[in-house]
Write an enzyme that holds these catalytic residues in place. Structure first.
Site, mmCIF file in Angstrom:
data_model
loop_
_atom_site.group_PDB
_atom_site.id
_atom_site.type_symbol
_atom_site.label_atom_id
_atom_site.label_comp_id
_atom_site.label_asym_id
_atom_site.label_seq_id
_atom_site.Cartn_x
_atom_site.Cartn_y
_atom_site.Cartn_z
ATOM 1 N N CYS A 107 0.829 -1.214 0.000
ATOM 2 C CA CYS A 107 0.000 0.000 0.000
ATOM 3 C C CYS A 107 0.859 1.258 0.000
ATOM 4 O O CYS A 107 0.594 2.217 -0.732
ATOM 5 C CB CYS A 107 -0.917 0.027 1.225
ATOM 6 S SG CYS A 107 -2.144 -1.276 1.263
ATOM 7 N N VAL A 111 0.840 4.176 -2.790
ATOM 8 C CA VAL A 111 0.281 5.495 -2.491
ATOM 9 C C VAL A 111 1.266 6.606 -2.858
ATOM 10 O O VAL A 111 0.874 7.648 -3.406
ATOM 11 C CB VAL A 111 -0.135 5.590 -1.011
ATOM 12 C CG1 VAL A 111 -0.455 7.024 -0.622
ATOM 13 C CG2 VAL A 111 -1.348 4.698 -0.753
#
Length: 458
Positions: A107, A111
């Site tokens: 993640c 991001v």
């Protein structure tokens, strides 16, 4: 337990998942990379992410899982992880000397927007990758898809980075399985070997995460698809994807990029699906089905007929990965059981859900995607109670609260063992699965019957 407070009334949710019936993409990517020989999975993100993914696989397989991480710091999280990955590539080849580093994102790296393709390209140009070695990547954001998506993405990236076409046929067919156990990969390979078919399976985790205890530590176990095999997949005569959801992308890429014909088949779970797989091999490869497989098929059919009265009409709820759920639904239906709930947290498609409803019948509630979670399944069960629940370890709480026997199937299974050694695919796997279901139902019958009705011959 807290699950006893789950309400019976089902309210449609649009922005909330409770107790997800899936796990995250990097776990699937890491598992797929382990199925390639001398390949080291690398998690491009924080150290904690990699630790969780490794521990999850270790608990499921009871085997040490080798993987490395970019170990993002606060600075990496702000300015990007390029320097971390460059340092990791240098250290990994120096210390561990794998043939392949298979990088997957987390993640955090997704991001902040790290361009792994460009970072790896620069690493090659700057000489950070030794001659003959491979560094490749796939994008696996945890906030999208599931471990099945990550598995599919990693397998597809192996093909994208490494496969070539020389123009000289290699005499093999490609087998691309969905996320299944190493025992199932072994069983599928045995079926192919019995039929005398040359094949390349990608990935192949047999003899990797279920290896023997020989008193020695093996950083890279002997199993797995070799680099040379992956490269030669463009010269194969056919690709068969086993699993409509988890094994579709790589065969499509092989077809579009190298013109290798493709077929998609269900996982060979149960009699009908195994028949279809064996018949597909027979038709496409022009090889007769050997007597050994006909014998195994007959034995499974005989067992199904002999004990049909104990399974016929039993209601079943199934939760798990979509290809496993579909296979288990087919298995239950062919044994005259009634599937009343089929739930998978992995996103699928309307067409796939419609096919599952066609298999299960109009009485079944079918739901996939983010809101198809364990909380929703529990609510369904409170409204219509099954005789049997099939799912992973996380279905255990529901089974306990509602006093329903549980058949453990799928990923993850933390509280039992055997799935890495004993298959559910093929005729042999179908026999094991049928006996497991039969014993569970018979044990429940023995437990619940009156003393004067206890039977010693069943």
């Amino acid at each position: 337990m807290y699950l006893r407070h789950t309400p019976e009334k089902i309210i449609e949710r649009h922005a909330l998942t409770i107790n997800a019936a899936k796990t995250c993409q990097p776990i699937g990517a890491m598992y797929a990379a382990l199925g390639v020989h001398n390949c080291l999975p690398h998690s491009h993100g924080s150290q904690g992410c990699c630790a969780y993914h490794r521990s999850s696989l270790t608990r499921h397989y009871n085997d040490p899982i080798m993987a490395t991480t970019s170990s993002f710091s606060e600075g990496s999280s702000v300015f990007g992880g390029m320097s971390n990955l460059n340092e990791a590539i240098k250290n990994i080849f120096t210390l561990y000397n794998p043939d392949i580093i298979a990088v997957h994102t987390t993640c955090l790296s997704e991001v902040i927007g790290d361009d792994l393709g460009q970072i790896i390209k620069n690493a090659y140009q700057e000489g950070r990758v030794p001659p003959g070695k491979v560094v490749m990547h796939t994008n696996t954001p945890s906030f999208k898809g599931s471990h099945i998506t990550g598995f599919s993405n990693m397998v597809t990236s192996f093909v994208s980075y490494m496969t070539k076409k020389s123009g000289k046929p290699n005499g093999c067919i490609n087998i691309i399985p969905s996320f299944i156990e190493p025992s199932d990969m072994t069983e599928i390979k045995r079926l192919l070997t019995e039929m005398g078919i040359k094949f390349i399976m990608l990935p192949d985790t047999s003899d990797v995460v279920n290896g023997p205890m020989d008193g020695k530590f093996h950083m890279f176990p002997k199993g797995g698809t070799t680099k040379e095999q992956i490269i030669s997949m463009g010269d194969s005569s056919l690709t068969i994807g086993l699993g409509q959801i988890g094994a579709e992308a790589a065969p499509k890429l092989l077809n579009s990029k190298f013109k290798v014909p493709m077929e998609l088949s269900d996982l060979p779970i149960g009699l009908k699906a195994t028949d279809e797989f064996v018949n597909l091999l027979h038709e496409k490869c022009g090889i007769a089905v050997p007597e050994t497989l006909e014998l195994e098929r007959g034995q499974l059919l005989d067992a199904m007929i002999d004990k049909n009265q104990y399974v016929s009409g039993r209601k079943v709820s199934i939760v798990g990965d979509p290809d496993i759920v579909l296979g288990m639904c087919q298995f239950c239906v062919e044994n005259d059981m009634k599937v009343i709930h089929a739930v998978s947290g992995t996103p699928t498609s309307e067409a796939w859900e419609a096919r599952l409803r066609e298999i299960c019948g109009p009485q079944a509630v079918v739901k996939t995607g983010e809101r198809a979670d364990m909380f929703y399944l529990h609510q369904l069960i409170k409204n219509e109670r099954p005789d049997l629940l099939m799912g992973n370890t996380y279905a255990k709480g529901i089974a306990r609260d509602e006093d329903i026997p549980l058949i453990r199937i799928g990923y993850p299974i933390y509280d039992r063992m055997g799935q890495q050694y004993m298959p559910v695919t093929g005729y042999r796997g179908g026999m094991r699965l049928f006996c497991k279901v039969l014993e569970t139902l018979m044990d429940r019958q023995d437990r619940d019957c009156r003393e004067e009705d206890l039977e010693f011959i069943m």
